[in-house]
Motif scaffolding. Structure first.
Motif, PDB file in Angstrom:
ATOM      1  N   ASP A 320       0.805  -1.226   0.000  1.00 36.83           N
ATOM      2  CA  ASP A 320       0.000   0.000   0.000  1.00 36.83           C
ATOM      3  C   ASP A 320       0.840   1.279   0.000  1.00 36.83           C
ATOM      4  O   ASP A 320       0.487   2.261   0.645  1.00 36.83           O
ATOM      5  CB  ASP A 320      -0.936  -0.003   1.218  1.00 36.83           C
ATOM      6  N   TRP A 321       1.962   1.257  -0.707  1.00 37.85           N
ATOM      7  CA  TRP A 321       2.747   2.474  -0.859  1.00 37.85           C
ATOM      8  C   TRP A 321       2.083   3.387  -1.888  1.00 37.85           C
ATOM      9  O   TRP A 321       1.469   2.922  -2.851  1.00 37.85           O
ATOM     10  CB  TRP A 321       4.161   2.135  -1.313  1.00 37.85           C
ATOM     11  N   GLU A 322       2.212   4.697  -1.673  1.00 39.59           N
ATOM     12  CA  GLU A 322       1.715   5.673  -2.640  1.00 39.59           C
ATOM     13  C   GLU A 322       2.863   6.574  -3.080  1.00 39.59           C
ATOM     14  O   GLU A 322       3.819   6.792  -2.331  1.00 39.59           O
ATOM     15  CB  GLU A 322       0.604   6.532  -2.020  1.00 39.59           C
ATOM     16  N   ILE A 323       2.787   7.074  -4.310  1.00 36.53           N
ATOM     17  CA  ILE A 323       3.804   7.981  -4.839  1.00 36.53           C
ATOM     18  C   ILE A 323       3.145   9.298  -5.194  1.00 36.53           C
ATOM     19  O   ILE A 323       2.100   9.328  -5.853  1.00 36.53           O
ATOM     20  CB  ILE A 323       4.484   7.392  -6.093  1.00 36.53           C
ATOM     21  N   PRO A 335       2.791   2.657   3.794  1.00 37.69           N
ATOM     22  CA  PRO A 335       1.527   2.202   4.399  1.00 37.69           C
ATOM     23  C   PRO A 335       1.562   2.422   5.909  1.00 37.69           C
ATOM     24  O   PRO A 335       2.630   2.567   6.513  1.00 37.69           O
ATOM     25  CB  PRO A 335       1.485   0.715   4.040  1.00 37.69           C
ATOM     26  N   ALA A 336       0.397   2.430   6.519  1.00 37.87           N
ATOM     27  CA  ALA A 336       0.299   2.740   7.947  1.00 37.87           C
ATOM     28  C   ALA A 336       1.052   1.741   8.807  1.00 37.87           C
ATOM     29  O   ALA A 336       1.558   2.099   9.875  1.00 37.87           O
ATOM     30  CB  ALA A 336      -1.173   2.788   8.355  1.00 37.87           C
ATOM     31  N   TRP A 337       1.159   0.497   8.357  1.00 36.64           N
ATOM     32  CA  TRP A 337       1.869  -0.498   9.175  1.00 36.64           C
ATOM     33  C   TRP A 337       3.376  -0.281   9.148  1.00 36.64           C
ATOM     34  O   TRP A 337       4.093  -0.823   9.972  1.00 36.64           O
ATOM     35  CB  TRP A 337       1.511  -1.903   8.740  1.00 36.64           C
ATOM     36  N   VAL A 338       3.855   0.526   8.204  1.00 34.20           N
ATOM     37  CA  VAL A 338       5.272   0.896   8.179  1.00 34.20           C
ATOM     38  C   VAL A 338       5.487   2.190   8.958  1.00 34.20           C
ATOM     39  O   VAL A 338       6.416   2.307   9.757  1.00 34.20           O
ATOM     40  CB  VAL A 338       5.764   1.053   6.725  1.00 34.20           C
ATOM     41  N   ARG A 342       2.420   8.140   8.175  1.00 33.81           N
ATOM     42  CA  ARG A 342       2.426   8.134   6.713  1.00 33.81           C
ATOM     43  C   ARG A 342       3.045   9.412   6.147  1.00 33.81           C
ATOM     44  O   ARG A 342       2.494  10.063   5.265  1.00 33.81           O
ATOM     45  CB  ARG A 342       1.026   7.918   6.160  1.00 33.81           C
ATOM     46  N   GLU A 343       4.226   9.729   6.623  1.00 39.74           N
ATOM     47  CA  GLU A 343       4.921  10.910   6.119  1.00 39.74           C
ATOM     48  C   GLU A 343       5.648  10.587   4.817  1.00 39.74           C
ATOM     49  O   GLU A 343       6.332   9.572   4.703  1.00 39.74           O
ATOM     50  CB  GLU A 343       5.923  11.412   7.167  1.00 39.74           C
ATOM     51  N   ALA A 344       5.511  11.470   3.844  1.00 45.51           N
ATOM     52  CA  ALA A 344       6.129  11.265   2.537  1.00 45.51           C
ATOM     53  C   ALA A 344       7.647  11.402   2.645  1.00 45.51           C
ATOM     54  O   ALA A 344       8.158  12.308   3.307  1.00 45.51           O
ATOM     55  CB  ALA A 344       5.580  12.260   1.528  1.00 45.51           C
ATOM     56  N   ILE A 345       8.383  10.484   2.029  1.00 45.40           N
ATOM     57  CA  ILE A 345       9.841  10.501   2.076  1.00 45.40           C
ATOM     58  C   ILE A 345      10.392  10.357   0.655  1.00 45.40           C
ATOM     59  O   ILE A 345       9.749   9.786  -0.232  1.00 45.40           O
ATOM     60  CB  ILE A 345      10.402   9.370   2.971  1.00 45.40           C
ATOM     61  N   ARG A 346      11.597  10.861   0.458  1.00 44.80           N
ATOM     62  CA  ARG A 346      12.240  10.831  -0.847  1.00 44.80           C
ATOM     63  C   ARG A 346      13.578  10.102  -0.745  1.00 44.80           C
ATOM     64  O   ARG A 346      14.242  10.156   0.286  1.00 44.80           O
ATOM     65  CB  ARG A 346      12.448  12.252  -1.373  1.00 44.80           C
ATOM     66  N   ASN A 347      13.964   9.439  -1.788  1.00 46.98           N
ATOM     67  CA  ASN A 347      15.257   8.746  -1.821  1.00 46.98           C
ATOM     68  C   ASN A 347      16.367   9.761  -2.050  1.00 46.98           C
ATOM     69  O   ASN A 347      16.357  10.501  -3.046  1.00 46.98           O
ATOM     70  CB  ASN A 347      15.272   7.708  -2.943  1.00 46.98           C
ATOM     71  N   THR A 348      17.340   9.805  -1.151  1.00 46.56           N
ATOM     72  CA  THR A 348      18.481  10.719  -1.295  1.00 46.56           C
ATOM     73  C   THR A 348      19.790   9.945  -1.530  1.00 46.56           C
ATOM     74  O   THR A 348      20.865  10.535  -1.473  1.00 46.56           O
ATOM     75  CB  THR A 348      18.635  11.593  -0.039  1.00 46.56           C
TER      76      THR A 348
END
Length: 352
Positions: A320-323, A335-338, A342-348
């Motif tokens: 249940d990941w969203e982009i 997803p909420a279980w992670v 549910r804060e949006a994060i970016r790959n750095t």
């Protein structure tokens, strides 16, 4: 019991395979000796190994390595090599002992080891057998040299894909084999098959794919779920075929909807590799994923796509990941279980 051999007796009594029964009889003869049909005694050929086995220092698998090695050496080397391998068997598992035994034979008989390699090549085989649950069992045998070639190709593809990669080593090697096949299919270096470039062909109706119901069918008969097909279709061409009521093709359209070279170049310049948070896999290992699937009205453009390695591409389609796009870059909402927030994060990982 009317058995025609000791191996046959073992097979019927202990209920083991014929090959295992023959190995056990050969081990026993080498360790403890035997007699001929005329009653003549045959001395044990592995007295040192027999003593170590009786004392619990080595295992039956170790004995098989020692016996297989001794059987291939001239008699003048038997005592010395047996003592060496039994001593090392107390330190190493049977696989490592087998590697040591091979190096020992290569030192004593380099020409024979070369001949063994040629024989091993002749014995190579590979098959794919369908199991009762629909999965495919891979069975085969490679020569040591050819196995090294395959391992060298798979090893860089089998590394963990970031800290969130919890796949077992066996699963990563299996995924690496498929990744290697994908790369070869995309390389345009394989010979044509049936007049066409080798490709993965899956047939499914538009309605089934859109509504994620039913199953598609591959050219070799595999049944594939719509969810898997949607993932494959993210970075692959689609050929629409119009059928009549009897299933006969009326019109075959052109391949469409895949990311163009220009769009992929723009995605590489922006993402520089897999865009999933924490993944450091390079762009060459990625698919171009539609953030909004084209079946749901998504368009093929830099602003609506993101690069994902095959492992994280699967996660996006199955979990249940969203982009979301922010400031021109893809951000991932777990997803909420992670992450309950549910804060949006970016790959750095690919940042300079």
């Amino acid at each position: 019991m009317g058995c025609y051999s000791t191996a046959s007796f073992l097979r019927d009594t202990v209920r083991i395979t014929p090959a295992d029964a023959r190995r056990r009889v050969a081990d026993a003869n080498a360790l403890f000796g035997s007699t001929t049909l005329t009653g003549q005694p045959i001395e044990a050929s592995l007295p040192v190994a027999a003593q170590a086995l009786a004392e619990g220092v080595i295992s039956r698998d170790h004995v098989q390595v020692v016996r297989a090695t001794i059987d291939k050496l001239p008699a003048e080397h038997h005592a010395e090599v047996e003592q060496l391998l039994v001593d090392e068997a107390a330190k190493f598992d049977p696989v490592k002992l087998g590697n040591l035994a091979l190096r020992t034979r290569a030192h004593l008989q380099p020409e024979q080891v070369v001949l063994d390699e040629k024989q091993a090549r002749k014995r190579m085989e590979f098959s794919m057998v369908e199991d009762i649950d629909g999965t495919i069992l891979l069975r085969g045998r490679l020569s040591p040299e050819c196995a090294e070639v395959l391992k060298a190709a798979l090893s860089p593809l089998a590394k963990p894909a970031g800290k969130d990669d919890d796949r077992s080593a066996a699963r990563r090697w299996a995924d690496a084999l498929i990744e290697l096949a994908h790369r070869m299919l995309n390389s345009d270096t394989l010979p044509q098959d049936g007049g066409r470039r080798p490709h993965l062909a899956i047939t499914i109706s538009y309605e089934q794919l859109r509504d994620q119901i039913g199953l598609g069918r591959g050219d070799f008969g595999a049944l594939i779920t719509p969810q898997s097909i949607r993932q494959i279709a993210c970075d692959a061409g689609i050929t629409p075929i119009v059928l009549n009521s009897g299933g006969k093709p009326l019109d075959v359209g052109r391949e469409q909807r895949t990311a163009t070279p220009a769009i992929r170049a723009a995605l590489i310049a922006r993402d520089k590799g897999c865009s999933f948070p924490g993944c450091d896999r390079p762009a060459e290992w990625t698919d171009a994923h539609h953030i909004v699937h084209w079946l749901n009205g998504g368009i093929t453009s830099e602003e609506t796509m993101a690069l994902l390695c095959r492992f994280h591409h699967t996660i996006i389609h199955e979990q249940d990941w969203e982009i979301v796009m922010r400031g021109g870059f893809p951000y991932y909402i777990p997803p909420a279980w992670v992450d309950p927030a549910r804060e949006a994060i970016r790959n750095t990982m690919h940042a300079a």
